[in-house]
Design a protein around this motif. Structure first.
Motif, PDB file in Angstrom:
ATOM      1  N   LYS A   1       0.820  -1.218   0.000  1.00 36.19           N
ATOM      2  CA  LYS A   1       0.000   0.000   0.000  1.00 36.19           C
ATOM      3  C   LYS A   1       0.850   1.262   0.000  1.00 36.19           C
ATOM      4  O   LYS A   1       0.324   2.361   0.146  1.00 36.19           O
ATOM      5  CB  LYS A   1      -0.918   0.018   1.223  1.00 36.19           C
ATOM      6  CG  LYS A   1      -2.004  -1.025   1.179  1.00 36.19           C
ATOM      7  CD  LYS A   1      -2.932  -0.872   2.344  1.00 36.19           C
ATOM      8  CE  LYS A   1      -4.029  -1.916   2.269  1.00 36.19           C
ATOM      9  NZ  LYS A   1      -4.983  -1.784   3.354  1.00 36.19           N
TER      10      LYS A   1
ATOM     11  N   SER B   1      -0.373   5.161  -0.271  1.00 34.62           N
ATOM     12  CA  SER B   1      -0.108   6.025   0.885  1.00 34.62           C
ATOM     13  C   SER B   1       0.699   7.246   0.480  1.00 34.62           C
ATOM     14  O   SER B   1       0.451   8.356   0.968  1.00 34.62           O
ATOM     15  CB  SER B   1       0.648   5.254   1.960  1.00 34.62           C
ATOM     16  OG  SER B   1      -0.114   4.184   2.415  1.00 34.62           O
TER      17      SER B   1
ATOM     18  N   PHE C   1      -6.378   7.608  -2.485  1.00 26.90           N
ATOM     19  CA  PHE C   1      -7.501   6.992  -1.767  1.00 26.90           C
ATOM     20  C   PHE C   1      -8.013   5.772  -2.520  1.00 26.90           C
ATOM     21  O   PHE C   1      -8.282   4.733  -1.920  1.00 26.90           O
ATOM     22  CB  PHE C   1      -8.620   8.024  -1.581  1.00 26.90           C
ATOM     23  CG  PHE C   1      -9.780   7.524  -0.775  1.00 26.90           C
ATOM     24  CD1 PHE C   1      -9.731   7.550   0.603  1.00 26.90           C
ATOM     25  CD2 PHE C   1     -10.912   7.031  -1.401  1.00 26.90           C
ATOM     26  CE1 PHE C   1     -10.802   7.089   1.356  1.00 26.90           C
ATOM     27  CE2 PHE C   1     -11.979   6.567  -0.658  1.00 26.90           C
ATOM     28  CZ  PHE C   1     -11.926   6.595   0.727  1.00 26.90           C
TER      29      PHE C   1
ATOM     30  N   LEU D   1      -5.497   2.993  -2.085  1.00 22.09           N
ATOM     31  CA  LEU D   1      -5.493   2.442  -0.725  1.00 22.09           C
ATOM     32  C   LEU D   1      -6.682   1.537  -0.470  1.00 22.09           C
ATOM     33  O   LEU D   1      -6.553   0.503   0.190  1.00 22.09           O
ATOM     34  CB  LEU D   1      -5.499   3.577   0.302  1.00 22.09           C
ATOM     35  CG  LEU D   1      -4.167   4.219   0.628  1.00 22.09           C
ATOM     36  CD1 LEU D   1      -4.381   5.419   1.532  1.00 22.09           C
ATOM     37  CD2 LEU D   1      -3.235   3.230   1.280  1.00 22.09           C
ATOM     38  N   PHE D   2      -7.840   1.908  -0.959  1.00 20.95           N
ATOM     39  CA  PHE D   2      -9.063   1.199  -0.606  1.00 20.95           C
ATOM     40  C   PHE D   2      -9.626   0.365  -1.751  1.00 20.95           C
ATOM     41  O   PHE D   2     -10.791  -0.022  -1.711  1.00 20.95           O
ATOM     42  CB  PHE D   2     -10.112   2.192  -0.113  1.00 20.95           C
ATOM     43  CG  PHE D   2      -9.744   2.832   1.187  1.00 20.95           C
ATOM     44  CD1 PHE D   2      -9.887   2.149   2.378  1.00 20.95           C
ATOM     45  CD2 PHE D   2      -9.236   4.117   1.218  1.00 20.95           C
ATOM     46  CE1 PHE D   2      -9.544   2.731   3.575  1.00 20.95           C
ATOM     47  CE2 PHE D   2      -8.885   4.708   2.411  1.00 20.95           C
ATOM     48  CZ  PHE D   2      -9.041   4.013   3.597  1.00 20.95           C
ATOM     49  N   LYS D   3      -8.818   0.056  -2.775  1.00 20.24           N
ATOM     50  CA  LYS D   3      -9.349  -0.699  -3.908  1.00 20.24           C
ATOM     51  C   LYS D   3      -9.752  -2.112  -3.522  1.00 20.24           C
ATOM     52  O   LYS D   3     -10.643  -2.682  -4.140  1.00 20.24           O
ATOM     53  CB  LYS D   3      -8.356  -0.717  -5.060  1.00 20.24           C
ATOM     54  CG  LYS D   3      -7.093  -1.493  -4.813  1.00 20.24           C
ATOM     55  CD  LYS D   3      -6.189  -1.417  -6.013  1.00 20.24           C
ATOM     56  CE  LYS D   3      -4.861  -2.074  -5.701  1.00 20.24           C
ATOM     57  NZ  LYS D   3      -3.917  -1.917  -6.785  1.00 20.24           N
ATOM     58  N   SER D   4      -9.162  -2.679  -2.495  1.00 19.14           N
ATOM     59  CA  SER D   4      -9.573  -4.018  -2.064  1.00 19.14           C
ATOM     60  C   SER D   4     -10.863  -3.971  -1.239  1.00 19.14           C
ATOM     61  O   SER D   4     -11.520  -4.995  -1.063  1.00 19.14           O
ATOM     62  CB  SER D   4      -8.466  -4.678  -1.242  1.00 19.14           C
ATOM     63  OG  SER D   4      -8.224  -3.944  -0.070  1.00 19.14           O
ATOM     64  N   PHE D   5     -11.232  -2.801  -0.756  1.00 23.32           N
ATOM     65  CA  PHE D   5     -12.439  -2.643   0.052  1.00 23.32           C
ATOM     66  C   PHE D   5     -13.683  -2.411  -0.804  1.00 23.32           C
ATOM     67  O   PHE D   5     -14.794  -2.740  -0.389  1.00 23.32           O
ATOM     68  CB  PHE D   5     -12.247  -1.482   1.033  1.00 23.32           C
ATOM     69  CG  PHE D   5     -13.451  -1.179   1.873  1.00 23.32           C
ATOM     70  CD1 PHE D   5     -13.841  -2.045   2.877  1.00 23.32           C
ATOM     71  CD2 PHE D   5     -14.191  -0.038   1.655  1.00 23.32           C
ATOM     72  CE1 PHE D   5     -14.952  -1.771   3.655  1.00 23.32           C
ATOM     73  CE2 PHE D   5     -15.302   0.251   2.423  1.00 23.32           C
ATOM     74  CZ  PHE D   5     -15.677  -0.626   3.430  1.00 23.32           C
ATOM     75  N   PHE D   6     -13.517  -1.866  -1.994  1.00 27.41           N
ATOM     76  CA  PHE D   6     -14.660  -1.505  -2.830  1.00 27.41           C
ATOM     77  C   PHE D   6     -15.562  -2.684  -3.187  1.00 27.41           C
ATOM     78  O   PHE D   6     -16.783  -2.554  -3.109  1.00 27.41           O
ATOM     79  CB  PHE D   6     -14.202  -0.771  -4.090  1.00 27.41           C
ATOM     80  CG  PHE D   6     -13.675   0.617  -3.821  1.00 27.41           C
ATOM     81  CD1 PHE D   6     -14.295   1.457  -2.923  1.00 27.41           C
ATOM     82  CD2 PHE D   6     -12.544   1.079  -4.478  1.00 27.41           C
ATOM     83  CE1 PHE D   6     -13.816   2.726  -2.671  1.00 27.41           C
ATOM     84  CE2 PHE D   6     -12.054   2.344  -4.237  1.00 27.41           C
ATOM     85  CZ  PHE D   6     -12.690   3.171  -3.332  1.00 27.41           C
TER      86      PHE D   6
END
Length: 125
Positions: free
Chosen positions: A64, A68, A94, A97-102
């Motif tokens: 990440k 970051s 952003f 960082l959060f592409k695995s959360f989408f």
């Protein structure tokens, strides 16, 4: 049931105010003071919610590091009063960082259709 500490409640409030100031700063044509204040509140709230050690671990994981760098670099650009470029760089960071959360978030939103009574209120003919 998950217990929420007082620090986490404060963190949720700080993140909420941070998002509010960021959105308000964007609505006022990228006002650098509001954006900088929103960024500081958002990062402080994140540290309050998950703790300083976990926040540092989240941002400085090897896979990440690119996200970051872009995110924190965008925050630095906003703080140096380059709000449009800073928000563009920060947004790209952003997303990295959060592409695995989408996918999980979109899956959750898709499962809201299966909730009783809610599915009858939405998309009814």
């Amino acid at each position: 049931m998950v217990t929420i500490t007082e620090f986490q409640k404060i963190g949720v409030g700080l993140v909420g105010f941070g998002v509010f100031f960021i959105l308000f700063g964007v609505l006022l044509y990228f006002d650098s003071v509001l954006l900088a204040f929103g960024n500081v509140l958002f990062l402080a709230g994140l540290a309050f919610i998950i703790g300083l050690k976990r926040t540092a671990h989240f941002f400085f994981q090897r896979h990440k590091l690119k996200g970051s760098t872009f995110f924190l670099g965008g925050v630095a650009l906003v703080l140096m009063r380059w709000p449009i470029i800073g928000m563009a760089v920060e947004s790209y960071g952003f997303i990295l960082l959060f592409k695995s959360f989408f996918p999980m978030a979109f899956g959750f939103l898709g499962s809201l259709v299966n909730i009783p009574y809610l599915s009858s209120l939405t998309w009814s003919d």
